[in-house]
Design a protein around this motif. Structure first.
Motif, mmCIF file in Angstrom:
data_model
loop_
_atom_site.group_PDB
_atom_site.id
_atom_site.type_symbol
_atom_site.label_atom_id
_atom_site.label_comp_id
_atom_site.label_asym_id
_atom_site.label_seq_id
_atom_site.Cartn_x
_atom_site.Cartn_y
_atom_site.Cartn_z
ATOM 1 N N PRO A 1 0.836 -1.211 0.000
ATOM 2 C CA PRO A 1 0.000 0.000 0.000
ATOM 3 C C PRO A 1 0.866 1.254 0.000
ATOM 4 O O PRO A 1 1.846 1.337 0.737
ATOM 5 C CB PRO A 1 -0.789 -0.119 1.315
ATOM 6 N N ARG A 2 0.479 2.243 -0.830
ATOM 7 C CA ARG A 2 1.247 3.479 -0.915
ATOM 8 C C ARG A 2 0.300 4.653 -1.103
ATOM 9 O O ARG A 2 -0.772 4.528 -1.722
ATOM 10 C CB ARG A 2 2.245 3.438 -2.066
ATOM 11 N N ILE A 3 0.697 5.791 -0.573
ATOM 12 C CA ILE A 3 -0.114 7.007 -0.734
ATOM 13 C C ILE A 3 -0.234 7.356 -2.209
ATOM 14 O O ILE A 3 -1.324 7.630 -2.715
ATOM 15 C CB ILE A 3 0.515 8.182 0.037
ATOM 16 N N VAL A 4 0.910 7.362 -2.914
ATOM 17 C CA VAL A 4 0.903 7.768 -4.313
ATOM 18 C C VAL A 4 0.046 6.841 -5.159
ATOM 19 O O VAL A 4 -0.670 7.295 -6.067
ATOM 20 C CB VAL A 4 2.346 7.844 -4.867
ATOM 21 N N SER A 5 0.069 5.551 -4.883
ATOM 22 C CA SER A 5 -0.719 4.599 -5.670
ATOM 23 C C SER A 5 -2.209 4.859 -5.499
ATOM 24 O O SER A 5 -2.973 4.865 -6.477
ATOM 25 C CB SER A 5 -0.379 3.169 -5.251
ATOM 26 N N TYR A 6 -2.618 5.066 -4.246
ATOM 27 C CA TYR A 6 -4.046 5.299 -4.005
ATOM 28 C C TYR A 6 -4.508 6.596 -4.659
ATOM 29 O O TYR A 6 -5.545 6.640 -5.328
ATOM 30 C CB TYR A 6 -4.332 5.342 -2.507
ATOM 31 N N LEU A 7 -3.732 7.682 -4.463
ATOM 32 C CA LEU A 7 -4.155 8.975 -4.985
ATOM 33 C C LEU A 7 -4.106 9.011 -6.509
ATOM 34 O O LEU A 7 -4.951 9.659 -7.141
ATOM 35 C CB LEU A 7 -3.275 10.084 -4.393
ATOM 36 N N ASN A 8 -3.128 8.330 -7.100
ATOM 37 C CA ASN A 8 -3.103 8.239 -8.565
ATOM 38 C C ASN A 8 -4.351 7.551 -9.088
ATOM 39 O O ASN A 8 -4.936 7.951 -10.103
ATOM 40 C CB ASN A 8 -1.870 7.460 -9.029
ATOM 41 N N PHE B 1 9.371 6.331 9.381
ATOM 42 C CA PHE B 1 8.107 5.605 9.248
ATOM 43 C C PHE B 1 8.290 4.406 8.322
ATOM 44 O O PHE B 1 8.736 4.544 7.183
ATOM 45 C CB PHE B 1 7.021 6.528 8.709
ATOM 46 N N GLU B 2 7.938 3.250 8.797
ATOM 47 C CA GLU B 2 8.133 2.004 8.059
ATOM 48 C C GLU B 2 7.293 1.986 6.783
ATOM 49 O O GLU B 2 6.093 2.251 6.794
ATOM 50 C CB GLU B 2 7.752 0.815 8.939
ATOM 51 N N GLY B 3 7.945 1.669 5.659
ATOM 52 C CA GLY B 3 7.236 1.522 4.398
ATOM 53 C C GLY B 3 7.080 2.795 3.592
ATOM 54 O O GLY B 3 6.561 2.761 2.470
ATOM 55 N N LEU B 4 7.533 3.916 4.137
ATOM 56 C CA LEU B 4 7.432 5.199 3.421
ATOM 57 C C LEU B 4 8.697 5.365 2.590
ATOM 58 O O LEU B 4 9.782 5.633 3.120
ATOM 59 C CB LEU B 4 7.296 6.340 4.424
ATOM 60 N N VAL B 5 8.580 5.202 1.269
ATOM 61 C CA VAL B 5 9.773 5.181 0.414
ATOM 62 C C VAL B 5 9.563 6.053 -0.819
ATOM 63 O O VAL B 5 8.445 6.393 -1.190
ATOM 64 C CB VAL B 5 10.119 3.736 -0.024
ATOM 65 N N GLY B 6 10.699 6.375 -1.458
ATOM 66 C CA GLY B 6 10.676 7.035 -2.751
ATOM 67 C C GLY B 6 9.819 8.272 -2.824
ATOM 68 O O GLY B 6 9.980 9.223 -2.062
ATOM 69 N N HIS B 7 8.893 8.259 -3.766
ATOM 70 C CA HIS B 7 8.005 9.393 -4.010
ATOM 71 C C HIS B 7 7.275 9.817 -2.748
ATOM 72 O O HIS B 7 7.236 11.011 -2.397
ATOM 73 C CB HIS B 7 6.995 9.004 -5.102
ATOM 74 N N ASP B 8 6.670 8.863 -2.053
ATOM 75 C CA ASP B 8 5.928 9.192 -0.830
ATOM 76 C C ASP B 8 6.841 9.808 0.223
ATOM 77 O O ASP B 8 6.464 10.777 0.898
ATOM 78 C CB ASP B 8 5.279 7.935 -0.253
ATOM 79 N N LEU B 9 8.041 9.290 0.364
ATOM 80 C CA LEU B 9 8.949 9.775 1.398
ATOM 81 C C LEU B 9 9.366 11.211 1.143
ATOM 82 O O LEU B 9 9.333 12.045 2.060
ATOM 83 C CB LEU B 9 10.181 8.868 1.476
#
Length: 260
Positions: A99-106, A164-172
């Motif tokens: 699960p990722r913020i960017v994936s959901y919002l995209n 924060f665990e799992g926050l990587v790349g674009h989201d980070l």
């Protein structure tokens, strides 16, 4: 024009990649590396490293080459940022699959809407640097001249979402931007509360404005003079709230309850 652009681009791009690489590796270099790395996550170290990464290349490039240099510096910074995002996501490929913020919002708003909106917010970066400059360079005069309270800037201006665990790349990278921006804004709002209640403790005639602003300025409902009051009321309010033995703070500041 192309030669100055290319040289400036290469210099700034190399600087950005080098700094990002050092900051990424530094926590792995033992106790000293971790200590130095931690110092860059909060003011004043955070102010220094962000200045070197962001606005100092603009300034130097502009002075040396003009607007072409500023444009080249921006292009170099953006390309370095995008390469870091790609590399970070490749290294953390398992997190990218989850699960990722960017994936959901995209998915929710569409790729181009989500990313365009993010870059629109990035235009405000110079504004927040100016706010930060005022906090560092101007507010101390109010401490010296009027006894305004001092603040430990590192308690406000810092970043920690990299933990924060799992926050990587674009989201980070965008969450770190918000992390910094929120701290700068909050410290500025705290300082402005002192300013408003010191010089202008009068409610606005516009009731909707009072309603909208009372979240950031609690003294609107916690001490400011009513809009139909008198100047005598205003002066009396200031006198009643003016401390004689300690630093000035806005009326509703928790420190007043602890000391009075």
């Amino acid at each position: 024009m192309m030669i100055p652009f290319a040289l400036t681009f290469a210099a700034v791009f190399s600087l950005e990649i080098g700094l990002i690489s050092v900051l990424t590796v530094m926590p792995q270099l033992g106790k000293l590396g971790k200590t130095i790395s931690e110092s860059f996550t909060q003011a004043p170290g955070l102010d220094v490293i962000l200045s070197v990464i962001v606005w100092i290349p603009w300034l130097i490039s502009g002075l040396l080459v003009g607007w072409v240099g500023v444009l080249a510096a921006l292009v170099g910074q953006l390309l370095a940022l995008q390469l870091w995002i790609v590399a970070h996501e490749l290294v953390h490929s398992e997190a990218v699959k989850g699960p990722r913020i960017v994936s959901y919002l995209n998915q929710r708003f569409g790729w181009w809407r989500n990313h365009l909106a993010l870059w629109v917010t990035a235009v405000s970066v110079p504004v927040f640097f100016l706010i930060r400059l005022a906090e560092i360079a101007l507010y101390p005069f109010l401490i010296w001249l009027l006894g305004f309270p001092t603040y430990k800037h590192s308690e406000w201006v810092n970043v920690s979402r990299q933990k924060f665990e799992g926050l990587v790349g674009h989201d980070l990278i965008w969450c770190l931007y918000c992390d910094w921006m929120t701290g700068v804004y909050s410290l500025g709002a705290e300082m402005l509360r002192n300013v408003e209640s010191f010089w202008c403790p009068i409610r606005f005639y516009n009731d909707k404005k009072c309603e909208n602003c009372r979240l950031d300025f609690p003294d609107i409902d916690g001490g400011w003079v009513a809009k139909d009051g008198t100047m005598a009321d205003v002066v009396q309010t200031i006198e009643d709230n003016m401390p004689s033995d300690r630093q000035w703070t806005w009326f509703g500041h928790p420190d007043r309850g602890n000391r009075e």
